[in-house]
Design an enzyme around this catalytic site. Structure first.
Site, PDB file in Angstrom:
ATOM      1  N   ASP A  82      41.395  38.149  42.480  1.00 20.70           N
ATOM      2  CA  ASP A  82      40.879  36.688  42.629  1.00 20.70           C
ATOM      3  C   ASP A  82      41.434  36.247  41.777  1.00 20.70           C
ATOM      4  OD1 ASP A  82      39.190  37.881  40.238  1.00 20.70           O
ATOM      5  OD2 ASP A  82      37.242  37.890  41.814  1.00 20.70           O
ATOM      6  N   LEU A 128      22.104  30.397  51.276  1.00 22.21           N
ATOM      7  CA  LEU A 128      23.621  31.339  51.136  1.00 22.21           C
ATOM      8  C   LEU A 128      24.852  30.528  50.712  1.00 22.21           C
ATOM      9  CD1 LEU A 128      23.961  33.458  49.115  1.00 22.21           C
ATOM     10  CD2 LEU A 128      24.251  35.037  50.798  1.00 22.21           C
ATOM     11  N   CYS A 138      36.904  38.691  22.955  1.00 21.94           N
ATOM     12  CA  CYS A 138      38.170  38.895  23.704  1.00 21.94           C
ATOM     13  C   CYS A 138      38.756  40.632  23.095  1.00 21.94           C
ATOM     14  CB  CYS A 138      39.353  37.890  23.962  1.00 21.94           C
ATOM     15  SG  CYS A 138      40.520  38.824  25.495  1.00 21.94           S
ATOM     16  N   GLU A 187      30.186  41.946  47.157  1.00 19.20           N
ATOM     17  CA  GLU A 187      31.240  41.545  47.721  1.00 19.20           C
ATOM     18  C   GLU A 187      31.578  39.780  48.667  1.00 19.20           C
ATOM     19  OE1 GLU A 187      34.262  41.944  45.463  1.00 19.20           O
ATOM     20  OE2 GLU A 187      33.142  43.136  44.492  1.00 19.20           O
ATOM     21  N   TYR A 237      41.881  41.075  49.284  1.00 21.50           N
ATOM     22  CA  TYR A 237      41.194  41.361  47.902  1.00 21.50           C
ATOM     23  C   TYR A 237      39.316  42.477  47.950  1.00 21.50           C
ATOM     24  CZ  TYR A 237      37.214  40.392  44.947  1.00 21.50           C
ATOM     25  OH  TYR A 237      35.796  40.553  44.148  1.00 21.50           O
ATOM     26  N   CYS A 249      37.251  35.331  29.306  1.00 18.14           N
ATOM     27  CA  CYS A 249      37.941  34.339  30.288  1.00 18.14           C
ATOM     28  C   CYS A 249      38.397  34.137  31.005  1.00 18.14           C
ATOM     29  CB  CYS A 249      39.266  35.487  30.443  1.00 18.14           C
ATOM     30  SG  CYS A 249      41.545  34.327  30.726  1.00 18.14           S
ATOM     31  N   TRP A 308      23.964  45.867  41.887  1.00 13.01           N
ATOM     32  CA  TRP A 308      24.784  46.812  42.926  1.00 13.01           C
ATOM     33  C   TRP A 308      26.395  47.747  41.912  1.00 13.01           C
ATOM     34  CZ3 TRP A 308      24.532  40.975  43.518  1.00 13.01           C
ATOM     35  CH2 TRP A 308      25.080  40.648  41.956  1.00 13.01           C
ATOM     36  N   CYS A 365      38.013  33.817  23.183  1.00 11.28           N
ATOM     37  CA  CYS A 365      38.702  34.840  22.809  1.00 11.28           C
ATOM     38  C   CYS A 365      38.743  34.862  21.099  1.00 11.28           C
ATOM     39  CB  CYS A 365      40.545  34.242  22.644  1.00 11.28           C
ATOM     40  SG  CYS A 365      41.111  32.566  24.087  1.00 11.28           S
TER      41      CYS A 365
HETATM   42 FE1  SF4 Z   1      41.824  35.311  27.959  1.00 17.27          FE
HETATM   43 FE2  SF4 Z   1      41.799  36.700  25.367  1.00 17.27          FE
HETATM   44 FE3  SF4 Z   1      44.154  35.492  26.438  1.00 17.27          FE
HETATM   45 FE4  SF4 Z   1      41.571  34.158  25.641  1.00 17.27          FE
HETATM   46  S1  SF4 Z   1      42.787  35.763  24.717  1.00 17.27           S
HETATM   47  S2  SF4 Z   1      42.398  33.266  27.079  1.00 17.27           S
HETATM   48  S3  SF4 Z   1      39.805  35.256  26.235  1.00 17.27           S
HETATM   49  S4  SF4 Z   1      42.388  36.560  27.528  1.00 17.27           S
END
Ligand code: SF4
Length: 366
Positions: A141, A83, A205, A40, A123, A195, A27, A202
């Site tokens: 969301d 589904l 991230c 969605e 949303y 996340c 999509w 992290c």
């Molecule tokens: Fe989430 Fe990034 Fe914070 Fe880690 S550093 S908790 S992945 S936002």
């Protein structure tokens, strides 16, 4: 809350990360509001990998909103079968008909008109309108809420009290005004792939430097786990009749008067689709099944001794744990039941059936 140059840097980092690392999803190849809307709706309560084949199959049969609006409801439900959460399919088609009738077959651009369509909440409206039309509406969301809560070290149940509205305000403030569609997708992608609810990654991230939860060592406790609704255990019994040609009998979805054998809550548990004669069991399943069909499906016959118990079928729907006890009944001639359908037990694909009915048919197929 980020402002000024920090906010600009945050937006830049996330958008660059999204542009480089986003997953290649079908999509995402289109800005067609119909396709975005379809994706969605399918992605609500469903994982991406599970939704993809359904998305492609749906588009093969209903390439645009008009074909979906004009299709028989049974066909729509049949293609949705497996589904789950079938009200999504029913609402999708209802909305398609509204769009054809009131909006010249084009998904409306006005938020209020989008929200008036069946199955569209804040949303979904924000997701479709931002991605398809570039409207400055931020999505919120579960994934996005978790990211925002961690970035801002907001503790507590995210859906409690006015917390959700506060998170929406923060989401509105973060939205990149020049690329709202990409921005929303980037926030959702970050929540879905980096996340994540447990063990956020992290180290990978792109916005870790802005994250308060990470600084404070709180990534494992934000968001707070929601109190789960107590599990409800339900026992059903189903009669699977089979004639010498391997055919069986299914009852129709409940529509006023169409299914004289529907027992109050059972059709909802079977997703309001075609199903075997089924009852809610409170004691002796055989006895209760026998009483249920005596005088309705069968008149005067006692088939108790010929009921062959089949392996139990287990199924979970949200907080409900269903155990279905199927009984096979070999029969020379299937009874005539108003509105019922006779189908090969090994292939029920001619009518929409729930996963539970499909599992029951498998248990009864030698
Ligand atoms: Fe989430 Fe990034 Fe914070 Fe880690 S550093 S908790 S992945 S936002």
């Amino acid at each position: 809350m980020l402002t000024g140059p920090a906010l600009s840097r945050f937006r830049k980092k996330l958008l660059e990360w999204f542009s480089e690392f986003q997953r290649d999803l079908p999509w995402r190849h289109s800005k067609d509001p119909y396709r975005i809307w379809l994706s969605e709706i399918m992605l609500q309560q469903t994982r991406v990998v599970a939704a993809i084949p359904y998305y492609e199959l749906f588009l093969e049969h209903f390439p645009d909103v008009k074909t979906l609006a004009l299709a028989p409801k049974e066909q729509v439900l049949r293609l949705w079968a497996g589904l789950g959460y079938y009200s999504r399919a029913r609402n999708l088609q209802k909305a398609a008909r509204q769009i054809v009738k009131d909006h010249d077959s084009r998904f409306p651009e006005a938020r209020e008109s989008a929200l008036a369509l069946s199955g569209i909440g804040p949303y979904t409206a924000a997701a479709i309108l931002s991605i398809a039309y570039g409207q400055k509406l931020a999505v919120l969301d579960g994934n996005v809420a978790r990211v925002i809560a961690r970035l801002n070290a907001k503790r507590g149940d995210l859906r409690a009290g006015s917390r959700w509205q506060k998170l929406q305000k923060i989401a509105d403030g973060l939205l990149a005004p020049n690329a709202p569609g990409d921005w929303n997708q980037a926030m959702m992608e970050l929540g879905a792939t980096v996340c994540t609810p447990r063990s956020p990654r992290c180290l990978l991230c792109p916005v870790a430097e802005f994250c308060q939860a990470r600084k404070l060592g709180l990534t494992d406790v934000i968001p707070e786990k929601r109190v789960k609704r107590a599990t409800e255990k339900i026992t059903l019994a189903a009669l699977v009749m089979v004639d010498p040609w391997g055919r069986t009998l299914l009852l129709p979805p409940p529509k006023s008067g169409a299914n004289p054998l529907a027992t109050h809550d059972v059709p909802a548990l079977l997703s309001r689709m075609w199903h075997f004669p089924t009852i809610h069991v409170h004691g002796d399943a055989v006895q209760e099944l026998r009483e249920f069909v005596k005088g309705t499906i069968f008149t005067g016959q006692d088939f108790r001794s010929r009921l062959q118990p089949l392996p139990k079928v287990r199924h979970a729907v949200t907080y409900r744990q269903i155990t279905l006890l199927p009984f096979r009944l070999g029969i020379a001639k299937l009874p005539r039941v108003p509105h019922a359908k006779v189908l090969p037990l090994a292939d029920l694909s001619d009518v929409p059936v729930s996963n539970l009915t499909r599992k029951t048919a498998r248990a009864a197929t030698p």
